[in-house]
Design a protein around this motif. Structure first.
Motif, PDB file in Angstrom:
ATOM      1  N   PHE A 150       0.841  -1.196   0.000  1.00  0.00           N
ATOM      2  CA  PHE A 150       0.000   0.000   0.000  1.00  0.00           C
ATOM      3  C   PHE A 150       0.874   1.244   0.000  1.00  0.00           C
ATOM      4  CE2 PHE A 150      -2.412  -3.297   2.386  1.00  0.00           C
ATOM      5  CZ  PHE A 150      -3.301  -3.581   1.352  1.00  0.00           C
ATOM      6  N   THR A 151       0.363   2.313  -0.633  1.00  0.00           N
ATOM      7  CA  THR A 151       1.197   3.516  -0.776  1.00  0.00           C
ATOM      8  C   THR A 151       0.620   4.743  -0.071  1.00  0.00           C
ATOM      9  OG1 THR A 151       0.137   3.955  -2.917  1.00  0.00           O
ATOM     10  CG2 THR A 151       2.208   2.735  -2.953  1.00  0.00           C
ATOM     11  N   ARG A 152      -0.609   4.619   0.489  1.00  0.00           N
ATOM     12  CA  ARG A 152      -1.126   5.765   1.260  1.00  0.00           C
ATOM     13  C   ARG A 152      -1.978   5.275   2.421  1.00  0.00           C
ATOM     14  NH1 ARG A 152      -4.714   7.698  -3.427  1.00  0.00           N
ATOM     15  NH2 ARG A 152      -6.708   6.652  -3.058  1.00  0.00           N
ATOM     16  N   PRO A 153      -2.053   6.068   3.507  1.00  0.00           N
ATOM     17  CA  PRO A 153      -2.836   5.655   4.676  1.00  0.00           C
ATOM     18  C   PRO A 153      -4.339   5.857   4.453  1.00  0.00           C
ATOM     19  CG  PRO A 153      -1.757   7.762   5.090  1.00  0.00           C
ATOM     20  CD  PRO A 153      -1.308   7.316   3.734  1.00  0.00           C
ATOM     21  N   VAL A 154      -5.126   4.957   5.051  1.00  0.00           N
ATOM     22  CA  VAL A 154      -6.583   5.043   4.957  1.00  0.00           C
ATOM     23  C   VAL A 154      -7.173   4.708   6.317  1.00  0.00           C
ATOM     24  CG1 VAL A 154      -8.640   3.906   4.019  1.00  0.00           C
ATOM     25  CG2 VAL A 154      -6.743   4.440   2.509  1.00  0.00           C
ATOM     26  N   GLU A 155      -8.124   5.528   6.770  1.00  0.00           N
ATOM     27  CA  GLU A 155      -8.826   5.208   8.011  1.00  0.00           C
ATOM     28  C   GLU A 155     -10.178   4.582   7.649  1.00  0.00           C
ATOM     29  OE1 GLU A 155     -10.451   7.633  11.840  1.00  0.00           O
ATOM     30  OE2 GLU A 155      -8.366   8.061  11.262  1.00  0.00           O
ATOM     31  N   HIS A 212     -12.083  -3.771   2.351  1.00  0.00           N
ATOM     32  CA  HIS A 212     -12.670  -2.473   2.011  1.00  0.00           C
ATOM     33  C   HIS A 212     -11.635  -1.347   2.061  1.00  0.00           C
ATOM     34  CE1 HIS A 212     -16.554  -4.521   3.474  1.00  0.00           C
ATOM     35  NE2 HIS A 212     -16.520  -4.542   2.159  1.00  0.00           N
ATOM     36  N   ALA A 213     -10.747  -1.387   3.068  1.00  0.00           N
ATOM     37  CA  ALA A 213      -9.757  -0.305   3.215  1.00  0.00           C
ATOM     38  C   ALA A 213      -8.649  -0.415   2.178  1.00  0.00           C
ATOM     39  CB  ALA A 213      -9.171  -0.341   4.621  1.00  0.00           C
ATOM     40  N   ALA A 214      -8.252  -1.668   1.847  1.00  0.00           N
ATOM     41  CA  ALA A 214      -7.109  -1.877   0.950  1.00  0.00           C
ATOM     42  C   ALA A 214      -7.341  -1.260  -0.426  1.00  0.00           C
ATOM     43  CB  ALA A 214      -6.830  -3.381   0.816  1.00  0.00           C
ATOM     44  N   GLU A 215      -8.579  -1.312  -0.905  1.00  0.00           N
ATOM     45  CA  GLU A 215      -8.874  -0.756  -2.234  1.00  0.00           C
ATOM     46  C   GLU A 215      -8.654   0.749  -2.278  1.00  0.00           C
ATOM     47  OE1 GLU A 215     -12.842  -2.098  -2.815  1.00  0.00           O
ATOM     48  OE2 GLU A 215     -12.227  -4.187  -3.234  1.00  0.00           O
ATOM     49  N   LYS A 216      -8.788   1.420  -1.125  1.00  0.00           N
ATOM     50  CA  LYS A 216      -8.606   2.883  -1.084  1.00  0.00           C
ATOM     51  C   LYS A 216      -7.169   3.282  -0.736  1.00  0.00           C
ATOM     52  CE  LYS A 216     -12.936   2.849   1.319  1.00  0.00           C
ATOM     53  NZ  LYS A 216     -13.480   3.166   2.631  1.00  0.00           N
ATOM     54  N   ALA A 217      -6.330   2.283  -0.376  1.00  0.00           N
ATOM     55  CA  ALA A 217      -4.971   2.603   0.104  1.00  0.00           C
ATOM     56  C   ALA A 217      -3.932   2.602  -1.025  1.00  0.00           C
ATOM     57  CB  ALA A 217      -4.566   1.589   1.181  1.00  0.00           C
ATOM     58  N   ALA A 218      -4.395   2.801  -2.270  1.00  0.00           N
ATOM     59  CA  ALA A 218      -3.527   2.861  -3.458  1.00  0.00           C
ATOM     60  C   ALA A 218      -2.557   1.676  -3.520  1.00  0.00           C
ATOM     61  CB  ALA A 218      -2.759   4.180  -3.480  1.00  0.00           C
ATOM     62  N   PRO A 219      -3.093   0.441  -3.648  1.00  0.00           N
ATOM     63  CA  PRO A 219      -2.200  -0.724  -3.700  1.00  0.00           C
ATOM     64  C   PRO A 219      -1.360  -0.739  -4.976  1.00  0.00           C
ATOM     65  CG  PRO A 219      -4.468  -1.370  -4.184  1.00  0.00           C
ATOM     66  CD  PRO A 219      -4.510   0.067  -3.779  1.00  0.00           C
ATOM     67  N   LYS A 220      -0.141  -1.177  -4.842  1.00  0.00           N
ATOM     68  CA  LYS A 220       0.781  -1.271  -5.991  1.00  0.00           C
ATOM     69  C   LYS A 220       1.381  -2.670  -6.033  1.00  0.00           C
ATOM     70  CE  LYS A 220       0.625   3.062  -7.456  1.00  0.00           C
ATOM     71  NZ  LYS A 220       0.143   3.411  -8.801  1.00  0.00           N
ATOM     72  N   LEU A 221       1.829  -3.048  -7.221  1.00  0.00           N
ATOM     73  CA  LEU A 221       2.432  -4.365  -7.430  1.00  0.00           C
ATOM     74  C   LEU A 221       3.942  -4.284  -7.218  1.00  0.00           C
ATOM     75  CD1 LEU A 221       1.064  -7.024  -8.294  1.00  0.00           C
ATOM     76  CD2 LEU A 221       1.812  -6.551 -10.640  1.00  0.00           C
TER      77      LEU A 221
END
Length: 688
Positions: free
Chosen positions: A483-488, A589-598
């Protein structure tokens, strides 16, 4: 009863093609265990007894053998140098007391040299260095010593100097006795002890002074003599000081040899006995007490209760299933009943053996400090602790790298499908870096390993040892996600079934880790008991389970941080499992908003080539998304260092041979995981 101070458990470790197996073969010859000089080129070595080892000219599995030198029992393990078989080095170093690190006098420090050196550092294994192949064109003893100091940050100190190099390598100067050792006989059994050649006397005195100066930093008695009367220092005092400094890993002695030409091996055997540790040197070791969940100390005496580590499983046509065990405490005897740490079950030891490479001798017992094999233990795996049932203990576990490449495989005929499953089960049992998974979407069986060569060897074993022919798909890379950004996020898990229900509410922040470590960093910031303490481990467990399957394409998540901020419970309907489910769902649910990268594995590639092919080789590396990190000329050979994604390295060795007319060679070691560029990530994700 054997004395523990007369044991030496040593490993021979190095980069591929530094001459490890030849060194070991010569050690066996000069100790009298063998009566013929084995050669890797001729495929008749004792240690490389596997048909594939003979065919490929490399060591694939670590081989163990027991021999004797100067009234000492020496258990030698010859480990592989190829990075694909790094697990063999890992498990060997875990049970060894000392190691001989072999370096090529021409090539010096190479990528896998660094890997095995770090592994030895991790297990605090004292070692001595042998600079081998002094007869090779371009051999340079002092350059390799300097490379080891700079690249491995090791305090290496020569205790010998080579006399000549390349075709003129005649022997060594012993800096302790200040005598020259010259090998004149063809088989190397006889050597002459004589005065140092006049033209090397000054160089030898300088080197000896450096040795004494280094040792005097660690030995007070030697320091006093060194600063007042150097001539009064006795050889025995230098040997004792060198042994103490080697055992404390303050100094690493360096020797020189040309094993293939039968020169320099007897002094190496002397050094193994003199400077490397005996099991008796460690009077007690720290273990875990699984009953009280505490750390305790156990003695390494043969008279104490038994504790040993199963470090390798071997399937042999003659002897059956062999479990190699290093005994740390007590004595293991035929007829004993032992406790297995993983299963919690008691198992009976019906037969013990001592392994002489591919031959076996029956043994009545294996004492503390020794290595042997137990025949026929069915439910024992690599890393299991075996102990006295009346005093169960847990020895430190071994860690193995994750597989990075896989193939989809299937048996060529339906009737062989069951046979394939059984064969894979036995191979996975013996090799901790081999895994077999079933792809949920396609139903395909995926065989994963450390690299192309590793899987090639496994597939060949399936055909030759188990008579199972398979079809294999295209290679698959072990990608990861991050993940590349924090999400609450707030997640509520609620179910009502008419009677009692299920309820869990958690509020958490999902973010990238900042400490560079892998896995889950879990921070509990719950205040005022909003979630009772007994439910917190379930939340953590849920996130750990969720990491096994990321949201981009189902690849594992390399690392993440979770801060548990708040939550709530229902007085009657909240259970531990509800909080585990809440964490699993919340992650999705949170992971999709946390800008996941490969992420993809990147490899360190070091190519050695004649200079005229440099342009084509670097051009090819650039086309493979490689980043050139350095180029250096050593003895008419160009060394090219690059970082290249594993996905672009398939078939590289074949292409390299074509580009260089067969004159270049490459070594590949894992470096780290790096983010996949967006345009390439899109293509990867389209295929999944």
């Amino acid at each position: 009863m054997k004395r523990q101070d007369k044991f030496r458990n040593i490993g021979i470790m190095a980069h591929v093609d530094a001459g490890k197996t030849t060194v070991t073969e010569r050690m066996l010859y000069y100790t009298g265990l063998t009566h013929k000089l084995g050669s890797v080129d001729e495929g008749n070595t004792v240690m490389d007894s596997d048909p594939q080892e003979e065919k490929r000219g490399i060591t694939i599995s670590s081989a163990a053998i027991t021999t004797y030198w100067n009234n000492h029992q020496v258990n030698i393990i010859d480990t592989p140098g190829h990075v694909d078989f790094t697990a063999e080095v890992e498990r060997s170093l875990r049970v060894l007391d000392g190691a001989v690190a072999v370096f090529c006098a021409k090539s010096g420090v190479q990528p896998q040299s660094e890997t095995v050196w770090r592994q030895a550092d991790r297990y605090n294994v004292p070692r001595i260095v042998l600079i081998n192949k002094m007869d090779r064109q371009g051999a340079d003893f002092s350059r390799v010593v300097t490379e080891i100091r700079k690249q491995l940050h090791a305090n290496v100190v020569p205790v010998q100097l080579p006399i000549g190099a390349e075709d003129n390598f005649k022997g060594v100067i012993d800096l302790i006795t200040m005598k020259a050792l010259l090998w004149n006989s063809e088989d190397g059994k006889q050597y002459e002890v004589t005065d140092i050649p006049a033209d090397m006397l000054e160089e030898a005195e300088t080197a000896r002074n450096y040795l004494l100066e280094e040792l005097s930093l660690y030995e007070e008695v030697l320091f006093e003599k060194y600063t007042t009367d150097v001539a009064a220092i006795l050889s025995e005092e230098i040997i004792n000081a060198l042994r103490n400094a080697t055992l404390r890993m303050q100094v690493i002695p360096v020797l020189a040899a040309a094993a293939y030409r039968n020169k320099g091996i007897q002094p190496l055997l002397d050094a193994v006995v003199r400077y490397l540790p005996a099991p008796a040197g460690i009077p007690s070791i720290s273990v875990a007490d699984p009953v009280n969940n505490t750390k305790v100390m156990i003695s390494t005496s043969a008279e104490d209760t038994f504790a040993g580590l199963a470090f390798k499983i071997i399937s042999d046509d003659y002897a059956g299933r062999l479990t190699m065990v290093r005994v740390y405490s007590g004595t293991l005897r035929t007829g004993d009943t032992v406790w297995n740490s993983r299963t919690g079950k008691r198992i009976r030891v019906n037969r013990l053996m001592r392994i002489m490479s591919d031959k076996y001798e029956t043994a009545e017992q294996i004492e503390a400090g020794d290595i042997g094999a137990v025949v026929g233990l069915k439910d024992v795996r690599t890393g299991d602790t075996l102990a006295d049932p009346e005093r169960p203990v847990l020895l430190e576990q071994m860690s193995f790298p994750e597989p990075m490449i896989g193939y989809a495989i299937e048996a060529k005929s339906n009737k062989e499908a069951g046979k394939l499953g059984e064969a894979l089960s036995r191979l996975v049992e013996a090799d901790p870096t081999l895994t077999v998974e079933v792809d949920v979407a396609s139903g395909q069986t995926i065989l994963k390993g450390m690299g192309e060569l590793h899987l090639e060897v496994v597939i060949e074993k399936l055909a030759t040892e188990y008579q199972v022919e398979i079809n294999k798909g295209q290679p698959q890379i072990a990608y990861k996600e991050v993940f590349t950004r924090p999400v609450e996020h707030k997640e509520v898990y609620r179910k009502q079934n008419g009677g009692s229900g299920n309820f869990a509410e958690i509020v958490f922040e999902l973010s990238p880790r900042e400490d560079g470590e892998t896995g889950l960093e879990f921070v509990n910031e719950i205040k005022g008991g909003a979630i009772p303490r007994e439910f917190i481990p379930s939340v953590r467990k849920g996130f750990e389970e969720a990491m096994l399957q990321g949201v981009l394409a189902g690849y594992p998540v390399k690392s993440m941080k979770v801060r548990l901020l708040d939550g709530s419970i229902h007085e009657n309907d909240s259970h531990a499992l509800d909080f585990e489910h809440a964490a699993l769902m919340g992650f999705r649910h949170a992971a999709e908003k946390a800008a996941p990268k490969l992420l993809e594995p990147f490899m360190n590639v070091e190519v050695t080539s004649p200079e005229e092919h440099t342009g084509m080789i670097t051009g090819d590396l650039n086309r493979r998304r490689g980043i050139i990190r350095g180029m250096e000329m050593k003895a008419n050979t160009q060394y090219i260092k690059a970082e290249v994604p594993l996905a672009d390295l398939f078939g590289y060795v074949t292409v390299l041979r074509t580009l260089s007319s067969g004159r270049a060679a490459a070594s590949v070691t894992f470096q780290d995981y790096q983010q996949v560029p967006d345009n390439i990530a899109r293509k990867v994700l389209e295929k999944t």
